[in-house]
Design an enzyme around this catalytic site. Structure first.
Site: not given
Length: 819
Positions: A258-259, A290-291, A313
């Site tokens: 989770m970012e 990705h995060e 996303e």
């Protein structure tokens, strides 16, 4: 409790703006409850009007609005009415909250390795009111000032840099404006590895019992972190703005990561305690990238409402694979994307719940949770690759940078993004957006040996999508030709296909389409596939074989022939692992008729043994082969020796995760009595060991074992989200169809009731894992269809049931055609 609707969010955002959030948490009240005090300063554009505050507390001790007492009894269904607002307001709410066990809100977990407790906040999607009072919607961003009282032995991490003060109270520095769902606090006896790069303080943290594992993996993770920062700074021209960059590996985490700005959380199973393949390290590295991409897409510029989830996303997915392939050692990252992420996305497209990438309706916050799927991630990333091909990389990056700079610390939506991209492109993107972003469905591309390439669009989702792709041909492993193609009509002619045994449309995997291989290519695969030197082309071929089975176009026995003839020679560990997983977890148990399952599994075991014997000891290929062999073999002596530590493959000595994998295969063969499970459990008292033991017990085929496992899943309210997943995973991995058949009806009656004590995010996963996937019968279809129509089932469970049912219906259709 009602979920916030889009209309309610718009009305509230039109009326108020949040100026500052002050949150004080008291985590030193024991293992069940914590204190939460919130002071919110907010402005009202129409003084005298009313709105509501979101708060879901165990008890509320005091509420004041502009110094006037408000009765806590006014809170109904998690909403506190605020009436008679002034132009400038302060509301203070003092509450007692409870820790969760389902991975939502403020989750508390006890590490069985040493008895220590750990807390982390996961406020996504609408769990923030379970931690503090707030206006819980993504477009009411505000700076946060947080204090945390914690036990003396704990450390505290959060969105701002944490400093310990008097009386074990930690002060977190004030943040830049954040959406509520990005706020987090992690607290417990975490251990840390720290570094610095380009002026940014870096930290990686994990449970104390994982200190050795953390320190072993930290150098590689820090290297990827630094490389990713450099890549994004070069690409966007916008520096990281959120101060420290902490990455916390937390227990029992629902998502992959989770970012949260400044304090990214990851599931701590990514800290591999045993042997890890290059693919596993790539996946973790890609998750790190990705995060971090979310810093710009999500954190800095946040979607205005959940309809534009793709702005978070899809971009993070695309940017992460672009980053890992361009800036790290994983230059072949798109191979894993093709065989893993795209297969996930294609399955979502075939499901009845398919939806457009952008603008997918999210009438309320809970319904938005359903769209965190392979379409929003994998398809969205693939569509962005097509956009780069459409407008050029330079214009694409210029448009993205302009969008970020014009919306930083605020919110954005599709129309605003397209406006920025159109200015950079110099022409309209309306038609492109309509076809690729705003219409669901996936085209099927086929190419015959006469050069006719066809594009078949789904009847239910007509669209005129132009595909930029290529076609490659191979003979004896050598590339004979590679031809660029623009597929802008239902059929185009491709010249120059002669001289190749295997012809692969979309060989560079540039577009989003399911590929049908011609008959001559399929016939040549058992001899040609391992020799093809391009791993991306092999990924496209393997993906076509898998989707061909799922869509009913390819006999699963033919696919099995291709696997057993070629798998042992596949040189890429990501392709080895993902293809084997597809066969062992889905194709064999669902698409092969029951009386052929044992033989099919034995053939896979034979291919795995051949691969293991031919691989360099200790290599990634050997590790993948050993795992597949451990999960499929019926060789009692081999399994018994491996679980006792004898004759293990090189690199797996003392590997607890591999030992559990072996024991779980023994359990499915009814060779794992209680005393053996107890003995292995005693050697592995970690959280991973506890979960593996649950899976092992649930995997035994006996009627009593199944009854016990089902009862634990459906009635034991003390089970955590991870424990439920572990039990459900084991339950359907073994057993006769006759013994398991009654659980199809029990599934639809029992699983929905877990909503009484399990949060939506966790329950949706349980509903997926507990689905009666082995009962491939029309009666299962009927009973699940009836359940889906019931009004008492949550939207998430209904979605999970529907998606899993569509997979079961694919298997039924395949059996009807090929059995």
């Amino acid at each position: 409790m009602p979920s916030l609707t889009r209309d309610e969010a718009r009305q509230r955002a039109h009326l108020i703006s949040v100026d500052r959030m002050e949150v004080d948490l008291d985590l030193d009240r024991g293992g069940e409850l914590f204190g939460s005090t919130t002071r919110i300063r907010f402005s009202c554009r129409a003084p005298g009007e009313s709105t509501f505050l979101d708060v879901r507390a165990v008890s509320c001790e005091r509420i004041e609005l502009n110094g006037i007492h408000v009765d806590p009894g006014a809170i109904v269904d998690g909403r506190l009415p605020l009436t008679g607002l002034a132009a400038d307001n302060v509301v203070e709410v003092v509450t007692t909250m409870d820790y969760s066990r389902d991975g939502q809100g403020l989750h508390r977990s006890t590490d069985p390795a040493d008895g220590e407790d750990y807390v982390y906040g996961h406020l996504f999607l609408d769990a923030a009111p379970k931690v503090f009072a707030c206006f819980d919607q993504p477009d009411l961003k505000a700076p946060y000032v947080v204090t945390v009282r914690a036990p003396e032995s704990w450390v505290v991490l959060g969105n701002g840099r944490a400093t310990r003060g008097d009386d074990n109270v930690w002060q977190l520095s004030e943040t830049l404006p954040l959406a509520t769902y990005f706020v987090t606090v992690c607290a417990g006896p975490y251990v840390s590895v720290r570094d610095e790069h380009d002026g940014i303080p870096l930290g990686i943290h994990a449970r104390r019992s994982l200190q050795e594992v953390l320190e072993r993996h930290a150098p590689q993770m820090l290297e990827v972190t630094k490389q990713s920062f450099d890549h994004y700074h070069r690409t966007f021209g916008v520096r990281y703005p959120f101060g420290d960059y902490d990455q916390v590996f937390v227990p029992e985490f629902n998502a992959g990561a989770m970012e949260n700005p400044g304090c990214v959380t990851f599931r701590d199973t990514m800290l591999f305690r045993g042997a890890a393949t290059r693919e596993q390290v790539l996946q973790r590295s890609n998750t790190i990238a990705h995060e971090m991409a979310h810093v710009w897409f999500g954190d800095l510029v946040t979607m205005r409402w959940w309809d534009d989830l793709w702005l978070n996303e899809s971009f993070a997915e695309f940017m992460a694979y672009t980053c890992t392939s361009a800036a790290t050692e994983f230059t072949d990252a798109w191979v894993e994307f093709g065989i893993s992420r795209k297969q996930w996305g294609y399955a979502a497209e075939r499901a009845p719940s398919t939806h457009p990438v952008a603008g997918s309706p999210a009438p309320d916050a809970q319904s938005a949770l359903e769209n965190f799927d392979g379409i929003s991630y994998a398809k969205g990333a693939s569509v962005l690759r097509q956009l780069v091909a459409h407008m050029g990389e330079e214009a694409f990056n210029a448009g993205v940078t302009a969008y970020l700079r014009s919306h930083e610390h605020g919110n954005g939506e599709l129309s605003e993004f397209l406006a920025a991209m159109e200015e950079a492109h110099g022409s309209s993107l309306d038609m492109w957006s309509q076809a690729w972003l705003e219409t669901a469905g996936v085209d099927v591309i086929a190419l015959d040996r006469d050069g006719a390439m066809t594009r078949t669009t789904p009847e239910n989702y007509p669209a005129d999508r132009t595909h930029a792709l290529d076609v490659a041909g191979f003979t004896d492993g050598a590339e004979v030709f590679r031809i660029p193609v623009t597929l802008d009509e239902p059929e185009v002619s491709v010249d120059g296909l002669g001289g190749a045994i295997v012809v692969v449309p979309n060989a560079s995997d540039l577009t989003w389409a399911q590929i049908d291989l011609d008959e001559a290519t399929l016939a040549g695969l058992p001899h040609e596939l391992p020799a093809i030197g391009d791993p991306v082309a092999r990924s496209v071929v393997w993906g076509s074989v898998l989707t061909g089975v799922y869509r009913g176009n390819l006999d699963p026995r033919v696919a099995l022939d291709i696997l057993t003839a070629t798998w042992h020679g596949e040189p890429h560990d990501a392709l080895m692992a993902r293809v084997a997983l597809a066969f062992t977890e889905r194709i064999v148990p669902q698409f092969i008729v029951p009386d052929g399952v044992a033989e099919a599994r034995g053939r896979i075991a034979g291919a795995a043994l051949m691969a293991l014997q031919g691989a360099e000891p200790g290599s990634d290929r050997a590790l993948v082969a050993a795992r597949v062999l451990a999960g499929t073999t019926d060789d009692d002596d081999r399994l018994t020796g491996w679980v006792s530590g004898a004759s293990l493959p090189v690199g797996l000595e003392g590997d607890s995760d591999f030992r559990w994998l072996v024991l779980q295969r023994m359990a499915r063969l009814d060779l794992a009595p209680d005393d053996l499970i107890d003995r292995v459990s005693a050697d592995d008292t970690t959280l991973s060991g506890r979960l593996a033991a649950l899976t092992t017990r649930a995997a035994r085929p006996g009627i009593r074992d199944k009854e016990w496992a089902w009862g634990e899943i459906t009635t034991n309210r003390e089970r955590s989200n991870y424990e439920l997943n572990a039990l459900a995973t084991g339950f359907w991995s073994s057993g006769s169809v006759d013994d398991l058949r009654p659980y199809a009806a029990r599934y639809v009656s029992d699983i929905p009731h877990l909503a009484e004590w399990v949060g939506a995010d966790a329950l949706d996963r349980v509903a997926t894992l507990a689905f009666p996937s082995l009962i491939v019968e029309p009666e299962t279809v009927e009973v699940v269809h009836e359940a889906i129509a019931r009004p008492d089932i949550t939207a998430g469970v209904r979605r999970a049931m529907g998606d899993e049912l569509s997979k079961l219906e694919e298997a039924l259709a395949s059996r009807a055609r090929w059995a």
